[in-house]
Design an enzyme around this catalytic site. Structure first.
Site, mmCIF file in Angstrom:
data_model
loop_
_atom_site.group_PDB
_atom_site.id
_atom_site.type_symbol
_atom_site.label_atom_id
_atom_site.label_comp_id
_atom_site.label_asym_id
_atom_site.label_seq_id
_atom_site.Cartn_x
_atom_site.Cartn_y
_atom_site.Cartn_z
ATOM 1 N N ARG A 104 -23.013 50.764 111.542
ATOM 2 C CA ARG A 104 -22.255 50.924 112.796
ATOM 3 C C ARG A 104 -21.956 52.386 113.002
ATOM 4 O O ARG A 104 -21.369 53.029 112.132
ATOM 5 C CB ARG A 104 -20.911 50.193 112.708
ATOM 6 C CG ARG A 104 -20.975 48.740 112.814
ATOM 7 C CD ARG A 104 -19.676 48.129 113.241
ATOM 8 N NE ARG A 104 -18.472 48.592 112.602
ATOM 9 C CZ ARG A 104 -17.265 48.164 112.912
ATOM 10 N NH1 ARG A 104 -17.120 47.270 113.880
ATOM 11 N NH2 ARG A 104 -16.201 48.587 112.296
ATOM 12 N N THR A 108 -19.069 54.902 118.390
ATOM 13 C CA THR A 108 -19.381 53.940 119.456
ATOM 14 C C THR A 108 -19.336 52.486 118.959
ATOM 15 O O THR A 108 -19.318 51.558 119.774
ATOM 16 C CB THR A 108 -20.792 54.195 120.002
ATOM 17 O OG1 THR A 108 -21.725 53.941 118.924
ATOM 18 C CG2 THR A 108 -20.969 55.633 120.465
ATOM 19 N N ASP A 200 -13.254 47.800 104.469
ATOM 20 C CA ASP A 200 -14.686 48.100 104.608
ATOM 21 C C ASP A 200 -15.441 47.433 103.464
ATOM 22 O O ASP A 200 -15.347 47.863 102.307
ATOM 23 C CB ASP A 200 -14.907 49.618 104.599
ATOM 24 C CG ASP A 200 -16.343 49.968 104.945
ATOM 25 O OD1 ASP A 200 -17.262 49.418 104.297
ATOM 26 O OD2 ASP A 200 -16.559 50.771 105.870
ATOM 27 N N ASP A 203 -17.956 49.698 101.387
ATOM 28 C CA ASP A 203 -17.265 50.660 100.510
ATOM 29 C C ASP A 203 -16.615 49.951 99.327
ATOM 30 O O ASP A 203 -16.642 50.446 98.204
ATOM 31 C CB ASP A 203 -16.200 51.428 101.302
ATOM 32 C CG ASP A 203 -16.823 52.490 102.188
ATOM 33 O OD1 ASP A 203 -17.983 52.881 101.930
ATOM 34 O OD2 ASP A 203 -16.148 52.927 103.144
HETATM 35 C C1 PRP Z 1 -20.276 46.631 108.341
HETATM 36 C C2 PRP Z 1 -20.545 45.175 107.998
HETATM 37 C C3 PRP Z 1 -21.417 44.727 109.131
HETATM 38 C C4 PRP Z 1 -20.876 45.508 110.291
HETATM 39 C C5 PRP Z 1 -20.002 44.607 111.101
HETATM 40 O O1 PRP Z 1 -21.348 47.413 107.974
HETATM 41 O O2 PRP Z 1 -21.112 45.001 106.739
HETATM 42 O O3 PRP Z 1 -22.796 44.999 108.931
HETATM 43 O O4 PRP Z 1 -20.086 46.579 109.752
HETATM 44 O O5 PRP Z 1 -19.583 45.245 112.248
HETATM 45 P P1 PRP Z 1 -20.075 44.814 113.703
HETATM 46 O O6 PRP Z 1 -19.973 43.336 113.765
HETATM 47 O O7 PRP Z 1 -19.100 45.519 114.605
HETATM 48 O O8 PRP Z 1 -21.478 45.310 113.904
HETATM 49 P P2 PRP Z 1 -21.302 49.006 108.098
HETATM 50 O O9 PRP Z 1 -21.865 49.444 109.410
HETATM 51 O O10 PRP Z 1 -19.964 49.514 107.729
HETATM 52 O O11 PRP Z 1 -22.375 49.467 107.027
HETATM 53 P P3 PRP Z 1 -22.409 49.269 105.440
HETATM 54 O O12 PRP Z 1 -22.680 47.802 105.191
HETATM 55 O O13 PRP Z 1 -23.533 50.134 105.017
HETATM 56 O O14 PRP Z 1 -21.089 49.704 104.875
HETATM 57 N N1 URA Z 2 -17.084 46.291 108.820
HETATM 58 C C1 URA Z 2 -16.320 46.142 107.709
HETATM 59 O O1 URA Z 2 -16.805 46.377 106.583
HETATM 60 N N2 URA Z 2 -15.057 45.718 107.857
HETATM 61 C C2 URA Z 2 -14.519 45.441 109.052
HETATM 62 O O2 URA Z 2 -13.350 45.042 109.113
HETATM 63 C C3 URA Z 2 -15.317 45.622 110.199
HETATM 64 C C4 URA Z 2 -16.592 46.031 110.043
#
Ligand code: PRP
Ligand code: URA
Length: 209
Positions: A104, A108, A200, A203
């Site tokens: 994400r 945005t 998160d 993380d």
């Molecule tokens: C997080 C999560 C989803 C996304 C959800 O990933 O694991 O993939 O956000 O958000 P959305 O429904 O608004 O798209 P992130 O983009 O943080 O990446 P990561 O898994 O690499 O930490």
């Molecule tokens: N992605 C995450 O990992 N946590 C949230 O709460 C939203 C998006």
């Protein structure tokens, strides 16, 4: 056909979800528990995988018994979806894994694709798209669109925690996909995080913050 939202309300799942919501939970325990929840969810979700009868020779006689007749493909949305793979793989014999990288944009909240490697045979496979978090629904919707463009037909979306906003977005964009959650939370906050949520997921799984 209009598909559904199913919240898998089960004492074992709720107990484990409470562990991963707790901010004191270590990265190791977080990762182990995410896998356990994913396995419990998959056991319930995969009730409708196609089976066929085969002859098996028991020590006593030849008997007609059931065997899986469909490839199960697990598609984690990187990174955090990786945390659910082994828990499902442990109960789904010979599952194949496809990887889709989405992150994400922090400003945005739009999903950006950065990796895609999928097994063959998507058309006939039973596909579980996995990601712990369904927030705005952007990452999940983009992943479902990509999989369908590659021929996937039978897809289920499996997330641990979802926000109503994300559920709505996926239902509107992909009414043919069932959504499974361990919990439907209250809402998104102004930063696009699910509340109460668990923070998160990527993380916390990988200890990157
Ligand atoms: C997080 C999560 C989803 C996304 C959800 O990933 O694991 O993939 O956000 O958000 P959305 O429904 O608004 O798209 P992130 O983009 O943080 O990446 P990561 O898994 O690499 O930490
Ligand atoms: N992605 C995450 O990992 N946590 C949230 O709460 C939203 C998006």
């Amino acid at each position: 056909m209009e598909k559904q939202l199913k919240v898998l309300d089960h004492p074992l799942i709720s107990h484990k979800l409470t562990i991963i919501r707790d901010k004191r939970t270590t990265s190791k325990e977080f990762a182990e528990t995410v896998d356990e929840i994913a396995g419990l969810m998959a056991y319930e979700i995969t009730r409708d995988v196609r089976t066929r009868k085969i002859n098996v020779e028991t020590p006593l006689m030849v008997s007609q018994q059931s065997t899986l007749d469909q490839d199960i493909i697990i598609v984690p949305i990187l990174r955090a979806g990786l945390g659910m793979v082994e828990g499902i793989r442990g109960i789904a014999p010979n599952a194949k894994i496809g990887h889709i990288g989405m992150y994400r944009d922090e400003e945005t909240l739009e999903p950006k694709e950065y990796f895609c490697k999928l097994p063959e045979g998507l058309e006939d496979a039973y596909i579980l798209v996995v990601d712990p978090m369904l927030a705005t629904g952007g990452s999940a919707s983009a992943t479902l669109t990509l999989l369908k463009a590659r021929g996937a037909k039978k897809i289920k979306l499996v997330c641990l925690v979802g926000a109503p906003e994300g559920v709505k977005a996926v239902q509107e964009g992909h009414p043919d996909v069932d959504i499974y959650l361990a919990a439907l939370d209250e809402k998104l906050n102004e930063d696009g995080y699910i509340v109460p949520g668990l923070g998160d997921a990527g993380d916390r799984l990988f200890g990157t913050k």
